[in-house]
Motif scaffolding. Structure first.
Motif, PDB file in Angstrom:
ATOM      1  N   SER A 258      12.540  10.513   4.790  1.00  0.00           N
ATOM      2  CA  SER A 258      13.250  10.138   6.021  1.00  0.00           C
ATOM      3  C   SER A 258      14.637  10.750   6.059  1.00  0.00           C
ATOM      4  CB  SER A 258      13.363   8.611   6.127  1.00  0.00           C
ATOM      5  OG  SER A 258      12.082   8.045   6.219  1.00  0.00           O
TER       6      SER A 258
ATOM      7  N   ILE B 116      12.218   2.711  11.498  1.00  0.00           N
ATOM      8  CA  ILE B 116      11.025   3.045  10.725  1.00  0.00           C
ATOM      9  C   ILE B 116      11.330   4.226   9.806  1.00  0.00           C
ATOM     10  CG2 ILE B 116       8.633   3.858  10.872  1.00  0.00           C
ATOM     11  CD1 ILE B 116       8.956   1.075  11.932  1.00  0.00           C
ATOM     12  N   ILE B 117      11.002   4.066   8.549  1.00  0.00           N
ATOM     13  CA  ILE B 117      11.148   5.188   7.627  1.00  0.00           C
ATOM     14  C   ILE B 117       9.774   5.560   7.095  1.00  0.00           C
ATOM     15  CG2 ILE B 117      13.492   4.516   6.962  1.00  0.00           C
ATOM     16  CD1 ILE B 117      11.714   4.079   4.161  1.00  0.00           C
ATOM     17  N   GLY B 118       9.665   6.768   6.569  1.00  0.00           N
ATOM     18  CA  GLY B 118       8.387   7.185   6.025  1.00  0.00           C
ATOM     19  C   GLY B 118       8.298   8.686   5.923  1.00  0.00           C
TER      20      GLY B 118
ATOM     21  N   CYS C 192      14.738   0.002  -5.264  1.00  0.00           N
ATOM     22  CA  CYS C 192      14.529  -1.182  -6.084  1.00  0.00           C
ATOM     23  C   CYS C 192      15.080  -0.951  -7.497  1.00  0.00           C
ATOM     24  CB  CYS C 192      13.035  -1.485  -6.159  1.00  0.00           C
ATOM     25  SG  CYS C 192      12.650  -2.863  -7.240  1.00  0.00           S
TER      26      CYS C 192
ATOM     27  N   GLY D 215       6.924  -1.716  -1.524  1.00  0.00           N
ATOM     28  CA  GLY D 215       6.059  -0.704  -0.945  1.00  0.00           C
ATOM     29  C   GLY D 215       5.904  -0.862   0.558  1.00  0.00           C
ATOM     30  N   THR D 216       4.817  -0.331   1.070  1.00  0.00           N
ATOM     31  CA  THR D 216       4.618  -0.311   2.515  1.00  0.00           C
ATOM     32  C   THR D 216       3.699  -1.437   2.969  1.00  0.00           C
ATOM     33  OG1 THR D 216       5.001   2.077   2.601  1.00  0.00           O
ATOM     34  CG2 THR D 216       3.765   1.115   4.431  1.00  0.00           C
TER      35      THR D 216
ATOM     36  N   ASP E 268       6.561   4.818  -4.494  1.00  0.00           N
ATOM     37  CA  ASP E 268       6.119   5.349  -3.209  1.00  0.00           C
ATOM     38  C   ASP E 268       7.151   5.086  -2.099  1.00  0.00           C
ATOM     39  OD1 ASP E 268       3.623   6.539  -1.860  1.00  0.00           O
ATOM     40  OD2 ASP E 268       4.108   4.840  -0.568  1.00  0.00           O
TER      41      ASP E 268
ATOM     42  N   TYR F 157       5.793  -0.574   7.645  1.00  0.00           N
ATOM     43  CA  TYR F 157       7.136  -1.084   7.365  1.00  0.00           C
ATOM     44  C   TYR F 157       7.332  -1.030   5.849  1.00  0.00           C
ATOM     45  CZ  TYR F 157      11.135  -4.250   7.090  1.00  0.00           C
ATOM     46  OH  TYR F 157      12.367  -4.792   6.831  1.00  0.00           O
ATOM     47  N   THR F 158       8.240  -0.171   5.419  1.00  0.00           N
ATOM     48  CA  THR F 158       8.411   0.077   3.984  1.00  0.00           C
ATOM     49  C   THR F 158       9.613  -0.682   3.445  1.00  0.00           C
ATOM     50  OG1 THR F 158       7.421   2.266   4.228  1.00  0.00           O
ATOM     51  CG2 THR F 158       8.728   1.881   2.244  1.00  0.00           C
ATOM     52  N   LYS F 159       9.386  -1.424   2.359  1.00  0.00           N
ATOM     53  CA  LYS F 159      10.471  -2.142   1.685  1.00  0.00           C
ATOM     54  C   LYS F 159      10.638  -1.535   0.292  1.00  0.00           C
ATOM     55  CE  LYS F 159      10.948  -6.521   2.510  1.00  0.00           C
ATOM     56  NZ  LYS F 159      10.750  -7.978   2.589  1.00  0.00           N
ATOM     57  N   PRO F 160      11.884  -1.312  -0.142  1.00  0.00           N
ATOM     58  CA  PRO F 160      12.116  -0.592  -1.404  1.00  0.00           C
ATOM     59  C   PRO F 160      11.407  -1.205  -2.618  1.00  0.00           C
ATOM     60  CG  PRO F 160      14.160  -0.854  -0.205  1.00  0.00           C
ATOM     61  CD  PRO F 160      13.133  -1.655   0.532  1.00  0.00           C
ATOM     62  N   CYS F 161      11.362  -2.515  -2.700  1.00  0.00           N
ATOM     63  CA  CYS F 161      10.791  -3.154  -3.896  1.00  0.00           C
ATOM     64  C   CYS F 161       9.317  -3.509  -3.745  1.00  0.00           C
ATOM     65  CB  CYS F 161      11.565  -4.428  -4.236  1.00  0.00           C
ATOM     66  SG  CYS F 161      13.285  -4.126  -4.652  1.00  0.00           S
TER      67      CYS F 161
ATOM     68  N   ILE G 282       0.863  -1.185   0.000  1.00  0.00           N
ATOM     69  CA  ILE G 282       0.000   0.000   0.000  1.00  0.00           C
ATOM     70  C   ILE G 282       0.899   1.234   0.000  1.00  0.00           C
ATOM     71  CG2 ILE G 282      -1.925  -1.155   1.164  1.00  0.00           C
ATOM     72  CD1 ILE G 282      -0.969   0.129   3.786  1.00  0.00           C
ATOM     73  N   SER G 283       0.293   2.404  -0.150  1.00  0.00           N
ATOM     74  CA  SER G 283       1.099   3.626  -0.084  1.00  0.00           C
ATOM     75  C   SER G 283       1.307   3.989   1.389  1.00  0.00           C
ATOM     76  CB  SER G 283       0.402   4.768  -0.817  1.00  0.00           C
ATOM     77  OG  SER G 283      -0.725   5.193  -0.075  1.00  0.00           O
ATOM     78  N   PHE G 284       2.308   4.833   1.639  1.00  0.00           N
ATOM     79  CA  PHE G 284       2.566   5.232   3.005  1.00  0.00           C
ATOM     80  C   PHE G 284       1.387   6.018   3.569  1.00  0.00           C
ATOM     81  CE2 PHE G 284       4.457   7.350   6.556  1.00  0.00           C
ATOM     82  CZ  PHE G 284       5.217   6.334   7.095  1.00  0.00           C
TER      83      PHE G 284
ATOM     84  N   ALA H 209       9.260   7.647   0.648  1.00  0.00           N
ATOM     85  CA  ALA H 209       9.431   7.446   2.098  1.00  0.00           C
ATOM     86  C   ALA H 209      10.910   7.548   2.490  1.00  0.00           C
ATOM     87  CB  ALA H 209       8.859   6.092   2.510  1.00  0.00           C
TER      88      ALA H 209
END
Lengths: 89, 159
Positions: B100, A40-42, B16, A65-66, B92, A59-63, A10-12, B96
């Protein structure tokens, strides 16, 4: 660590909206706030939710999303209540 | 750690690597910064790092390469910072990361926006205190190269 995934990719902004609307207590933390050994980033303000001892957080992962995760931890819930700014009871 | 003590250090943060121009543009940016005498730390996901490291086995272009999460950790803990950071953003999650870094770093933060959704991403970045470098496109690195040339010229003239 035992966790529940409430939503994925999902989006942040969607994560923040969910926490604001669906958790009993809402706290604001700065980017880089550490929870469960994760930084935590965001997009500030980053919201965390607490229901009793259950924490809901993004919890956001680069590949991917959140993700919106829920983990039961009395210790971390106490730490957040002591360290973070409460924005809603 | 104040901005003066950070002078002359750069961070290039990669997300990514699914959009092809990221690796090419990052390598070009690193080359330009190093040529200007600025040591560069690259932070990225395992795949983003591997794409660079495999392409530069003798480390002709690369200096320090670190894990993305570890980088966030040492900046969050105040152990390290950089006078300038360039965060590659095409989704997105990238927004973030740049938001940050803009909150945590005392240096100048740049969002390098690329891919097929640049307008939406730039709109999301309006509330983030960062410089925005944008070039729409996923496969041809030349428009981004042109934008980076402008930034590198500014970096050299402001050292």
């Amino acid at each position: 660590m035992k966790h529940e995934i409430i939503a994925r990719q999902i989006s942040f902004t969607e994560a923040s909206s969910y926490i604001r609307s669906n958790t009993a207590e809402v706290y604001e933390v700065p980017p880089g706030f550490k929870i469960f050994d994760v930084y935590i980033i965001g997009i500030p303000p980053i919201l965390l939710g607490i229901d009793g001892t259950v924490i809901t957080f993004p919890y956001t992962k680069p590949c991917h999303g959140t993700f919106l995760l829920r983990i039961d931890s009395p210790e971390e819930a106490g730490r957040i209540r002591a360290a973070a700014k409460r924005v809603r009871k | 750690m104040n901005e003066k003590s950070l002078r002359g250090t750069a961070l290039v943060m990669l997300g990514c690597p699914q959009v092809p121009i990221q690796t090419s543009a990052a390598l070009y940016l690193v080359h330009g910064l190093r040529k200007a005498g600025i040591p560069v730390t690259i932070a990225g996901t395992p795949s983003a790092r591997a794409l660079l490291e495999v392409a530069d086995p003798e480390r002709v272009y690369l200096d320090e390469v670190v894990d993305l999460d570890a980088c966030i950790g040492f900046i969050a803990e105040g152990e390290r910072d950089f006078s300038m950071s360039f965060v590659f953003v095409h989704n997105d999650a990238g927004v973030a990361y740049v938001a940050s870094l803009a909150a945590m770093s005392k240096g100048r933060v740049h969002a390098v926006v690329f891919g097929g959704s640049t307008e939406e991403i730039v709109a999301q970045l309006q509330q983030v205190p960062c410089e925005i470098i944008t070039a729409r496109g996923s496969h041809n690195p030349l428009p981004m190269k042109k934008k980076l040339d402008g930034v590198l010229q500014w970096v050299v003239s402001n050292r």
